[in-house]
Design a protein around this motif. Sequence first.
Motif, PDB file in Angstrom:
ATOM      1  N   THR A  36       0.871  -1.179   0.000  1.00 50.45           N
ATOM      2  CA  THR A  36       0.000   0.000   0.000  1.00 50.45           C
ATOM      3  C   THR A  36       0.915   1.239   0.000  1.00 50.45           C
ATOM      4  OG1 THR A  36      -0.088  -0.082   2.380  1.00 50.45           O
ATOM      5  CG2 THR A  36      -1.861  -1.193   1.198  1.00 50.45           C
ATOM      6  N   GLY A  37       0.345   2.388   0.270  1.00 49.63           N
ATOM      7  CA  GLY A  37       1.160   3.599   0.331  1.00 49.63           C
ATOM      8  C   GLY A  37       0.919   4.476  -0.883  1.00 49.63           C
ATOM      9  N   ASP A  38       1.567   5.631  -0.868  1.00 47.90           N
ATOM     10  CA  ASP A  38       1.357   6.587  -1.966  1.00 47.90           C
ATOM     11  C   ASP A  38       1.914   6.068  -3.285  1.00 47.90           C
ATOM     12  OD1 ASP A  38       0.127   8.376  -0.288  1.00 47.90           O
ATOM     13  OD2 ASP A  38       2.000   9.406   0.232  1.00 47.90           O
ATOM     14  N   THR A  39       2.979   5.277  -3.221  1.00 47.09           N
ATOM     15  CA  THR A  39       3.662   4.864  -4.451  1.00 47.09           C
ATOM     16  C   THR A  39       2.772   4.050  -5.398  1.00 47.09           C
ATOM     17  OG1 THR A  39       5.675   4.819  -3.124  1.00 47.09           O
ATOM     18  CG2 THR A  39       5.801   3.838  -5.331  1.00 47.09           C
ATOM     19  N   LEU A  66       0.770  -7.001   1.778  1.00 48.40           N
ATOM     20  CA  LEU A  66       2.165  -7.055   2.231  1.00 48.40           C
ATOM     21  C   LEU A  66       2.254  -6.796   3.730  1.00 48.40           C
ATOM     22  CD1 LEU A  66       5.271  -7.008   1.679  1.00 48.40           C
ATOM     23  CD2 LEU A  66       5.025  -4.559   1.182  1.00 48.40           C
ATOM     24  N   ASP A  67       1.411  -5.882   4.210  1.00 51.30           N
ATOM     25  CA  ASP A  67       1.553  -5.489   5.616  1.00 51.30           C
ATOM     26  C   ASP A  67       0.289  -4.790   6.130  1.00 51.30           C
ATOM     27  OD1 ASP A  67       1.828  -3.101   4.224  1.00 51.30           O
ATOM     28  OD2 ASP A  67       3.899  -2.734   4.817  1.00 51.30           O
ATOM     29  N   GLY A 132       6.893  -1.074  -2.039  1.00 48.64           N
ATOM     30  CA  GLY A 132       7.440   0.277  -2.035  1.00 48.64           C
ATOM     31  C   GLY A 132       8.714   0.243  -1.205  1.00 48.64           C
ATOM     32  N   VAL A 133       9.217   1.403  -0.899  1.00 49.22           N
ATOM     33  CA  VAL A 133      10.382   1.461  -0.015  1.00 49.22           C
ATOM     34  C   VAL A 133      10.183   2.605   0.968  1.00 49.22           C
ATOM     35  CG1 VAL A 133      11.659   2.623  -1.876  1.00 49.22           C
ATOM     36  CG2 VAL A 133      12.899   1.767   0.088  1.00 49.22           C
ATOM     37  N   HIS A 138      12.838   0.407   4.650  1.00 55.83           N
ATOM     38  CA  HIS A 138      12.064  -0.791   4.950  1.00 55.83           C
ATOM     39  C   HIS A 138      11.306  -1.310   3.727  1.00 55.83           C
ATOM     40  CE1 HIS A 138       8.220   1.509   6.524  1.00 55.83           C
ATOM     41  NE2 HIS A 138       8.198   1.400   5.218  1.00 55.83           N
ATOM     42  N   GLY A 140       7.804  -3.347   3.201  1.00 53.72           N
ATOM     43  CA  GLY A 140       6.675  -3.670   4.072  1.00 53.72           C
ATOM     44  C   GLY A 140       7.026  -3.130   5.446  1.00 53.72           C
ATOM     45  N   PHE A 141       6.822  -3.949   6.487  1.00 51.88           N
ATOM     46  CA  PHE A 141       7.295  -3.525   7.811  1.00 51.88           C
ATOM     47  C   PHE A 141       8.517  -4.324   8.234  1.00 51.88           C
ATOM     48  CE2 PHE A 141       2.855  -1.764   8.600  1.00 51.88           C
ATOM     49  CZ  PHE A 141       3.266  -0.465   8.353  1.00 51.88           C
ATOM     50  N   LYS A 167       1.218  10.381   7.634  1.00 49.39           N
ATOM     51  CA  LYS A 167       0.686  10.998   6.407  1.00 49.39           C
ATOM     52  C   LYS A 167      -0.554  10.271   5.875  1.00 49.39           C
ATOM     53  CE  LYS A 167       3.629   8.455   3.130  1.00 49.39           C
ATOM     54  NZ  LYS A 167       4.349   8.442   1.873  1.00 49.39           N
ATOM     55  N   TYR A 168      -0.728   9.026   6.269  1.00 55.31           N
ATOM     56  CA  TYR A 168      -1.871   8.265   5.754  1.00 55.31           C
ATOM     57  C   TYR A 168      -3.161   8.537   6.540  1.00 55.31           C
ATOM     58  CZ  TYR A 168       2.018   5.545   3.816  1.00 55.31           C
ATOM     59  OH  TYR A 168       3.170   5.162   3.177  1.00 55.31           O
ATOM     60  N   LYS A 201      12.197  10.499  -2.407  1.00 56.85           N
ATOM     61  CA  LYS A 201      12.750   9.139  -2.379  1.00 56.85           C
ATOM     62  C   LYS A 201      14.163   9.081  -2.985  1.00 56.85           C
ATOM     63  CE  LYS A 201       9.535   6.734  -0.310  1.00 56.85           C
ATOM     64  NZ  LYS A 201       8.475   5.922  -0.849  1.00 56.85           N
TER      65      LYS A 201
HETATM   66  C1  GLP Z   1       4.715   2.174   4.345  1.00 54.11           C
HETATM   67  C2  GLP Z   1       4.017   0.843   3.995  1.00 54.11           C
HETATM   68  C3  GLP Z   1       4.828   0.080   2.992  1.00 54.11           C
HETATM   69  C4  GLP Z   1       5.121   1.043   1.880  1.00 54.11           C
HETATM   70  C5  GLP Z   1       6.154   2.034   2.323  1.00 54.11           C
HETATM   71  C6  GLP Z   1       6.317   3.231   1.406  1.00 54.11           C
HETATM   72  O1  GLP Z   1       5.006   2.263   5.692  1.00 54.11           O
HETATM   73  N1  GLP Z   1       3.721   0.032   5.121  1.00 54.11           N
HETATM   74  O2  GLP Z   1       4.143  -1.057   2.537  1.00 54.11           O
HETATM   75  O3  GLP Z   1       5.602   0.340   0.745  1.00 54.11           O
HETATM   76  O4  GLP Z   1       5.933   2.429   3.666  1.00 54.11           O
HETATM   77  O5  GLP Z   1       5.192   4.064   1.425  1.00 54.11           O
HETATM   78  P1  GLP Z   1       4.900   5.210   0.386  1.00 54.11           P
HETATM   79  O6  GLP Z   1       4.614   4.534  -0.915  1.00 54.11           O
HETATM   80  O7  GLP Z   1       3.707   5.952   0.916  1.00 54.11           O
HETATM   81  O8  GLP Z   1       6.131   6.041   0.309  1.00 54.11           O
END
Ligand code: GLP
Length: 238
Positions: A36-39, A66-67, A132-133, A138, A140-141, A167-168, A201
């Motif tokens: 999940t996440g913004d990416t 993933l998490d 994502g990263v 990290h 995932g977690f 941010k989420y 990033k």
């Molecule tokens: C978050 C999520 C990850 C995600 C990563 C990057 O904490 N748990 O699964 O890939 O950090 O998030 P974003 O895409 O918002 O930068």
Amino acid sequence: MELHIHKDYADLSAAAANMIIDCVQENPQALLCMATGDTPRLTYQLLAKRVLAENIDVSRCFFIALDEWLGVSPDNKGSCHWFLQEYLLRPMHIAPAQVHLFDAFAKDEQAACESMNQLIAAKGGIDLALVGVGMNGHIGFNEPGTSVESLTHVAVLDDTTQTVGQKYFSEKMEIKKGITVGLQQVMAAQKLLMMANGKKKAPVVSRLLTGDISNQFPASLVRLLPQAVLMVDEEAAL
Ligand code: GLP
């Protein structure tokens, strides 16, 4: 690992959606592990659009998260559950029987980990993991220092993750623990797609590409994997 640099977020997302479609067309019963996440948001939107427009058969694939943040309700728009339902699963009309997400309120956290481990093992491993990263590297977690042997586990979240994770959410959330598919399982995926976009990033991508390969910066480990593709946009590649 292959590095693919795309012009911008739209191009990057279209390429990622293509890769997912190729995977599903090659193996209609694929096990897909989704971040999940913004990416990946636009990737999922483009994927769903193409699946519907081109009548791509996703009725036999299986999706896992993933998490997840422990203690965050699936109704909360910051939860991974909500995100995956909203952008990926509902738009593609994925049946509940094709999905296994984490229970953020699992009374028995070990049992929740074990059931994900059993599911992944029963399906012969992950076919495609889209990750994502994090700002701390990290996946995932799987926070810095996580063992490369780790399976699904509960993680105490880094300060960076707790801070960036705000941010989420629309209001301040306590996010101290998460549950995640383990590094071993992600790294064993038949195809590992790691994505990063945007200026913020760039330092993360630079360390990933040029720093030590170490579980102190989990994203660097993908450099070891021939089946991994790192997809970035030009802003993140600078
Ligand atoms: C978050 C999520 C990850 C995600 C990563 C990057 O904490 N748990 O699964 O890939 O950090 O998030 P974003 O895409 O918002 O930068």
